[in-house]
Scaffold this motif. Sequence first.
Motif, PDB file in Angstrom:
ATOM      1  N   GLU A 113       2.790  -5.489   4.519  1.00 37.16           N
ATOM      2  CA  GLU A 113       1.342  -5.712   4.537  1.00 37.16           C
ATOM      3  C   GLU A 113       0.952  -6.891   3.652  1.00 37.16           C
ATOM      4  O   GLU A 113       0.052  -7.667   3.992  1.00 37.16           O
ATOM      5  CB  GLU A 113       0.616  -4.440   4.102  1.00 37.16           C
ATOM      6  CG  GLU A 113       0.749  -3.302   5.115  1.00 37.16           C
ATOM      7  CD  GLU A 113       0.172  -1.995   4.609  1.00 37.16           C
ATOM      8  OE1 GLU A 113      -0.272  -1.964   3.433  1.00 37.16           O
ATOM      9  OE2 GLU A 113       0.173  -1.014   5.371  1.00 37.16           O
TER      10      GLU A 113
ATOM     11  N   ASP B 174       7.584   1.138  -0.192  1.00 37.66           N
ATOM     12  CA  ASP B 174       7.604  -0.201  -0.778  1.00 37.66           C
ATOM     13  C   ASP B 174       7.814  -1.273   0.287  1.00 37.66           C
ATOM     14  O   ASP B 174       7.230  -2.361   0.224  1.00 37.66           O
ATOM     15  CB  ASP B 174       8.667  -0.320  -1.873  1.00 37.66           C
ATOM     16  CG  ASP B 174      10.070  -0.010  -1.365  1.00 37.66           C
ATOM     17  OD1 ASP B 174      10.203   0.674  -0.316  1.00 37.66           O
ATOM     18  OD2 ASP B 174      11.046  -0.445  -2.002  1.00 37.66           O
TER      19      ASP B 174
ATOM     20  N   ARG C 179       4.494  -1.753   1.973  1.00 36.66           N
ATOM     21  CA  ARG C 179       3.591  -2.548   1.123  1.00 36.66           C
ATOM     22  C   ARG C 179       3.963  -4.021   1.182  1.00 36.66           C
ATOM     23  O   ARG C 179       3.089  -4.895   1.241  1.00 36.66           O
ATOM     24  CB  ARG C 179       3.644  -2.041  -0.329  1.00 36.66           C
ATOM     25  CG  ARG C 179       2.876  -0.749  -0.564  1.00 36.66           C
ATOM     26  CD  ARG C 179       2.687  -0.493  -2.049  1.00 36.66           C
ATOM     27  NE  ARG C 179       3.962  -0.388  -2.752  1.00 36.66           N
ATOM     28  CZ  ARG C 179       4.623   0.752  -2.911  1.00 36.66           C
ATOM     29  NH1 ARG C 179       4.133   1.886  -2.409  1.00 36.66           N
ATOM     30  NH2 ARG C 179       5.770   0.786  -3.564  1.00 36.66           N
ATOM     31  N   ASN C 180       5.266  -4.308   1.138  1.00 37.97           N
ATOM     32  CA  ASN C 180       5.714  -5.701   1.216  1.00 37.97           C
ATOM     33  C   ASN C 180       5.304  -6.326   2.553  1.00 37.97           C
ATOM     34  O   ASN C 180       4.859  -7.481   2.592  1.00 37.97           O
ATOM     35  CB  ASN C 180       7.235  -5.780   1.069  1.00 37.97           C
ATOM     36  CG  ASN C 180       7.679  -5.633  -0.376  1.00 37.97           C
ATOM     37  OD1 ASN C 180       6.870  -5.736  -1.304  1.00 37.97           O
ATOM     38  ND2 ASN C 180       8.958  -5.377  -0.569  1.00 37.97           N
TER      39      ASN C 180
END
Length: 203
Positions: free
Chosen positions: A15, A9, A12-13
């Motif tokens: 990116e 997570d 993802r944050n």
Amino acid sequence: MAQRPERADAQRNREAVLAAADALFAASSSPHSVSMDDIAAAAGVGKGTLFRRFGDRAGLIGAVIASRLEPLHHAVREAQDAAGSSPRERVLRLLDASLRFKVENRNLMSAAEDAGVSSPYQAEHYGWWHGMLRAALDEVPGVHNADFTAHALLAAIRADLVAHLIDDQKMTPEGLRSALAAYLDNVLGPDSDSDPGRGSSSL
């Protein structure tokens, strides 16, 4: 102790933040108009996440530039290793690649210079360009101070100057690239290996 792998997570944050910042700078009319609040909102994360992950605006901008430069680094190294190119041609390819990157990312690069990412000359991307250019200049006959010459050539394509010439003076990117090639000829002098009647640094 081995560094712990980044959580999925968190990756993802990261990116999402880099993509949001990249898009906002590309679409903005000025490097000053993109705030940390804007980036956090576009990425769908809290503003605190940005500061915890990147430290400050300069750190975030530096991370965006690094992500944009990674594929370019690979392409430039391949071009530098290409057989049959002279040291002078490699200098031009490096300068031209840097100029094209700054034309395409002039708001982002101007923001980096404004934010002082430790001073433009201390930034990692500047050190990489300077080192590659200095190494190529070291092999060009007649260049007596490759370190200074590399700095001087890179000064001719500062992001704020590129933005001024294209956005304010309405110079075309191709016109700017041709002007840079002619400037390189002025700095390095005539190329004895070039064909008569043809500019030695033609693009």
